[in-house]
Design a protein around this motif. Structure first.
Motif, PDB file in Angstrom:
ATOM      1  N   PHE A  73      24.758  45.270  27.031  1.00 16.36           N
ATOM      2  CA  PHE A  73      25.504  45.814  28.091  1.00 16.36           C
ATOM      3  C   PHE A  73      25.909  44.870  29.079  1.00 16.36           C
ATOM      4  O   PHE A  73      27.229  44.941  29.418  1.00 16.36           O
ATOM      5  N   SER A  74      25.199  43.900  29.215  1.00 17.54           N
ATOM      6  CA  SER A  74      25.694  42.735  30.009  1.00 17.54           C
ATOM      7  C   SER A  74      26.785  41.865  29.446  1.00 17.54           C
ATOM      8  O   SER A  74      27.708  41.334  29.982  1.00 17.54           O
ATOM      9  N   LEU A  75      26.660  41.936  28.054  1.00 18.02           N
ATOM     10  CA  LEU A  75      27.869  41.397  27.228  1.00 18.02           C
ATOM     11  C   LEU A  75      29.104  41.887  27.158  1.00 18.02           C
ATOM     12  O   LEU A  75      29.862  41.524  27.721  1.00 18.02           O
ATOM     13  N   TYR A  76      29.000  43.254  27.115  1.00 17.11           N
ATOM     14  CA  TYR A  76      30.317  43.903  27.094  1.00 17.11           C
ATOM     15  C   TYR A  76      30.828  43.962  28.605  1.00 17.11           C
ATOM     16  O   TYR A  76      32.127  43.906  28.934  1.00 17.11           O
ATOM     17  N   THR A  77      30.026  43.876  29.711  1.00 16.01           N
ATOM     18  CA  THR A  77      30.714  43.916  31.042  1.00 16.01           C
ATOM     19  C   THR A  77      31.334  42.376  31.254  1.00 16.01           C
ATOM     20  O   THR A  77      32.390  42.529  31.920  1.00 16.01           O
ATOM     21  N   GLU A  78      30.703  41.347  30.764  1.00 17.25           N
ATOM     22  CA  GLU A  78      31.199  40.007  30.765  1.00 17.25           C
ATOM     23  C   GLU A  78      32.669  40.058  30.087  1.00 17.25           C
ATOM     24  O   GLU A  78      33.579  39.590  30.556  1.00 17.25           O
ATOM     25  N   LEU A  79      32.688  40.740  28.921  1.00 15.69           N
ATOM     26  CA  LEU A  79      33.829  40.447  27.948  1.00 15.69           C
ATOM     27  C   LEU A  79      35.155  41.021  28.706  1.00 15.69           C
ATOM     28  O   LEU A  79      36.227  40.789  28.590  1.00 15.69           O
ATOM     29  N   PHE A  80      34.806  42.511  29.141  1.00 13.59           N
ATOM     30  CA  PHE A  80      35.850  43.176  29.770  1.00 13.59           C
ATOM     31  C   PHE A  80      36.355  42.558  31.114  1.00 13.59           C
ATOM     32  O   PHE A  80      37.528  42.991  31.410  1.00 13.59           O
ATOM     33  N   SER A  81      35.624  41.912  31.814  1.00 15.62           N
ATOM     34  CA  SER A  81      36.171  41.387  33.337  1.00 15.62           C
ATOM     35  C   SER A  81      36.466  39.835  33.152  1.00 15.62           C
ATOM     36  O   SER A  81      36.755  39.513  34.257  1.00 15.62           O
ATOM     37  N   THR A  82      36.149  39.430  32.136  1.00 13.38           N
ATOM     38  CA  THR A  82      36.473  37.824  32.020  1.00 13.38           C
ATOM     39  C   THR A  82      37.938  37.523  32.155  1.00 13.38           C
ATOM     40  O   THR A  82      38.435  36.790  33.005  1.00 13.38           O
ATOM     41  N   ILE A  83      38.995  38.087  31.329  1.00 14.33           N
ATOM     42  CA  ILE A  83      40.231  37.317  31.263  1.00 14.33           C
ATOM     43  C   ILE A  83      41.156  37.994  32.718  1.00 14.33           C
ATOM     44  O   ILE A  83      41.800  37.237  33.277  1.00 14.33           O
ATOM     45  N   PRO A  84      40.795  39.189  33.231  1.00 13.09           N
ATOM     46  CA  PRO A  84      41.574  39.447  34.307  1.00 13.09           C
ATOM     47  C   PRO A  84      41.141  38.480  35.437  1.00 13.09           C
ATOM     48  O   PRO A  84      41.794  38.140  36.301  1.00 13.09           O
ATOM     49  N   SER A  85      39.687  38.308  35.682  1.00 14.81           N
ATOM     50  CA  SER A  85      39.258  37.486  36.714  1.00 14.81           C
ATOM     51  C   SER A  85      39.871  36.173  36.562  1.00 14.81           C
ATOM     52  O   SER A  85      40.025  35.534  37.649  1.00 14.81           O
ATOM     53  N   LEU A  86      39.809  35.642  35.488  1.00 18.05           N
ATOM     54  CA  LEU A  86      40.445  34.010  35.352  1.00 18.05           C
ATOM     55  C   LEU A  86      41.834  34.079  35.753  1.00 18.05           C
ATOM     56  O   LEU A  86      42.115  33.056  36.466  1.00 18.05           O
ATOM     57  N   VAL A  87      42.641  35.012  35.214  1.00 22.76           N
ATOM     58  CA  VAL A  87      43.959  34.906  35.647  1.00 22.76           C
ATOM     59  C   VAL A  87      44.368  34.937  37.041  1.00 22.76           C
ATOM     60  O   VAL A  87      45.115  34.143  37.695  1.00 22.76           O
ATOM     61  N   VAL A  88      43.639  35.918  37.657  1.00 25.25           N
ATOM     62  CA  VAL A  88      43.657  36.154  39.037  1.00 25.25           C
ATOM     63  C   VAL A  88      43.215  35.043  40.016  1.00 25.25           C
ATOM     64  O   VAL A  88      43.637  34.558  40.833  1.00 25.25           O
ATOM     65  N   THR A  89      41.990  34.380  39.575  1.00 23.04           N
ATOM     66  CA  THR A  89      41.577  33.209  40.119  1.00 23.04           C
ATOM     67  C   THR A  89      42.427  32.129  39.943  1.00 23.04           C
ATOM     68  O   THR A  89      42.649  31.275  40.927  1.00 23.04           O
ATOM     69  N   LEU A  90      43.252  31.693  38.831  1.00 23.20           N
ATOM     70  CA  LEU A  90      44.109  30.694  38.904  1.00 23.20           C
ATOM     71  C   LEU A  90      45.250  30.914  39.637  1.00 23.20           C
ATOM     72  O   LEU A  90      45.611  30.156  40.464  1.00 23.20           O
ATOM     73  N   MET A  91      45.835  32.136  39.805  1.00 22.19           N
ATOM     74  CA  MET A  91      46.991  32.313  40.319  1.00 22.19           C
ATOM     75  C   MET A  91      46.783  32.414  41.998  1.00 22.19           C
ATOM     76  O   MET A  91      47.456  31.843  43.002  1.00 22.19           O
ATOM     77  N   LEU A  92      45.593  32.990  42.448  1.00 19.72           N
ATOM     78  CA  LEU A  92      45.316  33.135  43.897  1.00 19.72           C
ATOM     79  C   LEU A  92      45.154  31.881  44.539  1.00 19.72           C
ATOM     80  O   LEU A  92      45.569  31.352  45.608  1.00 19.72           O
ATOM     81  N   VAL A  93      44.122  30.760  44.028  1.00 19.09           N
ATOM     82  CA  VAL A  93      43.651  29.858  44.612  1.00 19.09           C
ATOM     83  C   VAL A  93      44.705  28.785  44.554  1.00 19.09           C
ATOM     84  O   VAL A  93      44.929  27.970  45.644  1.00 19.09           O
ATOM     85  N   ALA A  94      45.586  28.654  43.485  1.00 17.45           N
ATOM     86  CA  ALA A  94      46.600  27.786  43.435  1.00 17.45           C
ATOM     87  C   ALA A  94      47.660  28.179  44.337  1.00 17.45           C
ATOM     88  O   ALA A  94      48.442  27.311  45.165  1.00 17.45           O
ATOM     89  N   TYR A  95      47.906  29.523  44.423  1.00 14.04           N
ATOM     90  CA  TYR A  95      49.049  29.925  45.399  1.00 14.04           C
ATOM     91  C   TYR A  95      48.446  29.469  46.861  1.00 14.04           C
ATOM     92  O   TYR A  95      49.323  29.476  47.759  1.00 14.04           O
TER      93      TYR A  95
END
Length: 472
Positions: A73-95
């Motif tokens: 269950f923890s594995l599925y949670t990590e997989l589904f939330s990883t990509i959106p979180s990474l993209v938003v992190t790059l864009m927001l902090v760099a911006y």
């Protein structure tokens, strides 16, 4: 009303509200899966161990199966939330280099609030627990912990001119996270025993509302936003968040000499590889404590999590004392990595409650590498590239945390039946990677310190002093 340049209260309340529910997440999922898989009520006892009362073969098989399902269950949670979180992190902090640091701090707060309210709804109405995976995906669209910390560390980097002050304030943020999370963890066990799951979730949501109000109306911005008309008159093209991030990363590496770029790359690799090994092992502590032969209750889990507070506190004291005494920063990092290796090796063979509490002792210095590495990397680049640096670090930290969580959970699900402690041996073994990279930096770092790097917006004399203290 004049704002305050204090991001520490935001970090403190965020840590408290998050860790008020973080230990409950795995416990709630564990109990719901226990009920679904065994069709029995989850065994709750005031004793230090539930295993002593339930040592039948059927009960052991129940524990084993629930452990596997909870890990997946923890594995599925990590997989589904990883990509959106990474993209938003790059864009927001760099911006944030252009648009201000507060956007990278406030947006993840809204995402955490959504996640907490979703947990409250699932717990209160007893909805399907797999809805939590969807709520995790939704909250990740606002960024995650990496986005929040990236914005906070960039905020600190903007305020601090002195290298020692920057190191200490960054270490102070790490200590504050550990200190408040420990207080929350102690409260969680008693809160759960007295009032169930709903009240802690509600309390956490209310705390997060207070944080959002403080961040919006009281926290002062450190970046002066450039008006659109001023950009046009100046002739500099206005960049989107994505272009700003790519340009910042490009400038971060092109503005330095070859050896400085090599050291920066090696420090990033040390940071990510150490984070992968450390976070992967720590993330499975609660599941390991719930499993046989420990079978900890929620009270013991709260005390165990709270004891980790001393790790953050002692690490902060260690960084402060060692920095004041002039201990080389590479040596501070080395001590932190060795601390993790010793602790993980002991956890792998811990079979009693006493030993499980004592394994925190050799890990007292395990947090020291993180603030020291951030400070060292921040010294190498110019002030205008701090957002790009911490965007990249937050991206890598989130990526390694999520990937390590997914990998370690899948490995744990496969090995829990024959040796539950194997996952901690793996964590200790992976620490050999940052250790070897640290040796490479120690060989070439002295030469780098002799080179000058003069960013456009800094004074050459000031920058020469920064480079000469790079590995001091």
């Amino acid at each position: 009303m004049k704002g305050l340049f204090l991001v520490e209260p935001v970090v403190a309340l965020y840590a408290f509200s998050s860790f008020l529910i973080y230990p409950l997440v795995q416990q709630y999922v564990y109990r719901r899966l226990w009920q679904d898989l065994t069709n029995t009520t989850y065994p709750i006892s005031d004793n230090t161990s539930r295993c002593a009362e339930n040592n039948s073969s059927n009960h052991s098989s129940y524990h084993e199966e629930v452990q596997k399902q909870a890990s997946l269950f923890s594995l599925y949670t990590e997989l589904f939330s990883t990509i959106p979180s990474l993209v938003v992190t790059l864009m927001l902090v760099a911006y944030s280099d252009r648009g201000g640091r507060k956007i990278a701090i406030i947006m993840p707060l809204f995402g955490t609030l959504i996640y907490t309210l979703a947990f409250l709804a699932v717990s209160y109405f007893e909805l399907n627990i797999y809805l939590l995976i969807g709520s995790s995906l939704l909250s990740s669209l606002f960024g995650g912990l990496g986005t929040f910390l990236g914005g906070c560390f960039a905020y600190i980097a903007d305020l601090c001119k002195d290298d020692r002050q920057k190191t200490l304030r960054m270490a102070g943020l790490d200590m504050m996270i550990g200190l408040l999370s420990g207080v929350a963890s102690i409260a969680t066990g008693y809160f759960l025993r007295a009032a169930g799951f709903n009240w802690p979730f509600l309390t956490s949501a209310l705390c997060q509302c207070v944080i959002i109000l403080y961040a919006i109306f009281i926290l002062e911005e450190t970046v002066n936003k450039v008006p659109t008309d001023a950009i046009i008159l100046d002739g500099t093209p206005q960049r989107s968040a994505t272009k700003q991030m790519l340009y910042g990363v490009y400038q971060m590496f092109t503005g330095a000499s070859r050896r400085c770029k090599t050291v920066l790359l090696l420090l990033i690799l040390i940071f990510t590889s150490f984070s992968f090994a450390y976070v992967g092992g720590i993330s499975l502590m609660t599941l390991y404590e719930l499993n046989e032969p420990l079978c900890w209750t929620e009270i013991l889990i709260g005390y165990g999590s709270a004891l980790s507070t001393t790790v953050f506190l002692i690490s902060f004291v260690g960084v402060s004392v060692f920095t004041y005494c002039g201990v080389p920063q590479l040596l501070i990092i080395l001590m932190g990595i060795l601390s993790v290796i010793c602790g993980m090796l002991l956890v792998a063979f811990a079979k009693t409650t006493l030993i499980m509490f004592l394994v925190r002792v050799p890990m007292l210095l395990s947090i020291m590498p993180f603030p020291v590495l951030r400070s060292m990397m921040s010294k190498i680049i110019s002030k205008s590239e701090q957002g790009a640096l911490f965007a990249g670090l937050s991206f890598l930290e989130s990526l390694t945390s999520n990937v390590s969580g997914a990998i370690f959970n899948s490995v744990y699900a496969s090995t829990v039946s024959w040796f539950p402690g194997f996952i901690f041996l793996l964590s200790a073994g992976l620490c050999a990677i940052p250790l070897s990279l640290l040796g490479v930096v120690s060989l070439i770092g002295v030469d780098v310190a002799k080179e000058d790097k003069v960013p456009a917006e800094q004074d050459p004399v000031e920058d020469e002093n920064d480079n000469s203290s790079l590995l001091r």
